[in-house]
Design a protein around this motif. Structure first.
Motif, PDB file in Angstrom:
ATOM      1  N   UNK A  16       9.731  62.747 -20.678  1.00  0.00           N
ATOM      2  CA  UNK A  16       9.513  63.676 -21.792  1.00  0.00           C
ATOM      3  C   UNK A  16       8.318  63.259 -22.643  1.00  0.00           C
ATOM      4  N   UNK A  17       8.094  61.952 -22.761  1.00  0.00           N
ATOM      5  CA  UNK A  17       7.004  61.463 -23.597  1.00  0.00           C
ATOM      6  C   UNK A  17       5.663  61.458 -22.866  1.00  0.00           C
ATOM      7  N   UNK A  18       5.673  61.150 -21.568  1.00  0.00           N
ATOM      8  CA  UNK A  18       4.427  60.947 -20.834  1.00  0.00           C
ATOM      9  C   UNK A  18       4.070  62.082 -19.879  1.00  0.00           C
ATOM     10  N   UNK A  19       4.979  63.005 -19.641  1.00  0.00           N
ATOM     11  CA  UNK A  19       4.707  64.050 -18.660  1.00  0.00           C
ATOM     12  C   UNK A  19       5.200  65.402 -19.171  1.00  0.00           C
ATOM     13  N   UNK A  20       4.714  65.771 -20.346  1.00  0.00           N
ATOM     14  CA  UNK A  20       5.142  67.047 -20.918  1.00  0.00           C
ATOM     15  C   UNK A  20       4.641  68.226 -20.091  1.00  0.00           C
ATOM     16  N   UNK A  21       3.588  68.039 -19.304  1.00  0.00           N
ATOM     17  CA  UNK A  21       3.055  69.111 -18.466  1.00  0.00           C
ATOM     18  C   UNK A  21       3.827  69.259 -17.160  1.00  0.00           C
ATOM     19  N   UNK A  22       4.836  68.414 -16.932  1.00  0.00           N
ATOM     20  CA  UNK A  22       5.666  68.476 -15.718  1.00  0.00           C
ATOM     21  C   UNK A  22       4.815  68.314 -14.455  1.00  0.00           C
ATOM     22  N   UNK A  23       3.913  67.365 -14.522  1.00  0.00           N
ATOM     23  CA  UNK A  23       3.070  67.104 -13.355  1.00  0.00           C
ATOM     24  C   UNK A  23       3.897  66.567 -12.193  1.00  0.00           C
ATOM     25  N   UNK A  24       4.868  65.704 -12.521  1.00  0.00           N
ATOM     26  CA  UNK A  24       5.635  65.039 -11.471  1.00  0.00           C
ATOM     27  C   UNK A  24       6.968  65.754 -11.277  1.00  0.00           C
ATOM     28  N   UNK A  25       6.919  66.822 -10.527  1.00  0.00           N
ATOM     29  CA  UNK A  25       8.116  67.593 -10.258  1.00  0.00           C
ATOM     30  C   UNK A  25       7.983  68.250  -8.894  1.00  0.00           C
TER      31      UNK A  25
END
Length: 277
Positions: free
Chosen positions: A153-162
């Protein structure tokens, strides 16, 4: 770099220098589908550099060096988004398990499965790496999953790793990383030998971790992870990535006639998840 056609799974190697800044489309020679390709945007400043205030502490230096070597052995380069994200997750595990967690009963191993499969597996081994159940051993699973959720939630708000990102832009170092919690057991065979294998395996993706509620206690875990419990060694290497990512409960309560496993943790899990008294 490599891209993959999702419909037919054919893979192509492209020269990044030939991709226009705004991206473009190429046709798959296998099925004719259009593949959208975009220039790599994973270059980031190094977020893993050790603070000067900790450089004099031997344990800090050792942990930092071993973690960096582990990530580089998987093919990740420093100063990239993937490297930074993996390092953030490892640092969170260290905070919750202790700085020497690599050498504890609960050990973490990062396994680079196959670049073409486009995912990594972070495995935890030990008696506390099993799904929580009443009367069972203290489980580290809820706490670790909660820590992962905080990092994402803090480091990947863009949902890159999904998973969506992986299927949309199938770069080989995009990863909906699989986290596996394993309890390994020695099974005594009827002919006197000991067969070692996993009796409990639990796979959960970053997508599932990201959606966990605050202060997660492990409830309804079987709806979020793929859980397999057995009284015989477990082998899931034949499963596809999609199968490993699908939540579900798989129980094998029957004993193999040639194996004798008297593991109270496994028996407790079978009673709990199988609805037995």
């Amino acid at each position: 770099m490599y891209v993959q056609c999702v419909p037919c799974r054919k893979k192509y190697r492209l020269d990044p220098a030939r991709i226009p800044p705004g991206g473009g489309a190429v046709s798959c020679k296998g099925c004719g589908a259009k593949l959208h390709v975009a220039p790599r945007d994973n270059v980031e400043a190094d977020a893993t550099r050790m603070p000067v205030t900790k450089a004099a502490h031997q344990k800090e230096v050792k942990w930092h060096d071993r973690s960096g070597a582990m990530l580089r052995s998987m093919g990740y380069e420093s100063k990239t988004a993937e490297y930074n994200m993996m390092f953030f997750l490892l640092r969170e595990f260290r905070k919750r398990l202790g700085i020497t967690f690599f050498d504890m009963g609960c050990s973490a191993r990062v396994k680079h499965v196959d670049r073409e499969l486009m995912y990594n597996r972070l495995s935890f081994f030990g008696d506390c790496c099993v799904p929580p159940f009443p009367g069972g051993p203290q489980s580290c699973v809820p706490d670790l999953l909660g820590g992962m959720a905080e990092v994402l939630r803090a480091k990947d708000s863009a949902r890159r790793y999904c998973v969506d990102e992986l299927l949309r832009v199938a770069y080989p170092d995009s990863f909906p990383m699989l986290v596996r919690f394993v309890l390994g057991v020695g099974f005594e065979a009827s002919y006197g030998e000991t067969v070692y294998g996993s009796a409990v395996q639990m796979d959960i993706t970053l997508d599932a971790v990201r959606e966990l509620p605050d202060q997660y206690d492990g409830a309804d875990l079987e709806r979020r992870a793929r859980i397999e419990i057995s009284r015989t060694p477990i082998e899931t290497g034949h499963l596809t990535l999609a199968e490993l990512m699908t939540p579900g409960l798989h129980l094998n309560p029957e004993r193999d006639p040639d194996l004798r496993c008297a593991c109270p943790v496994v028996d407790g899990l079978l009673r709990h998840y199988g609805g037995q008294p």
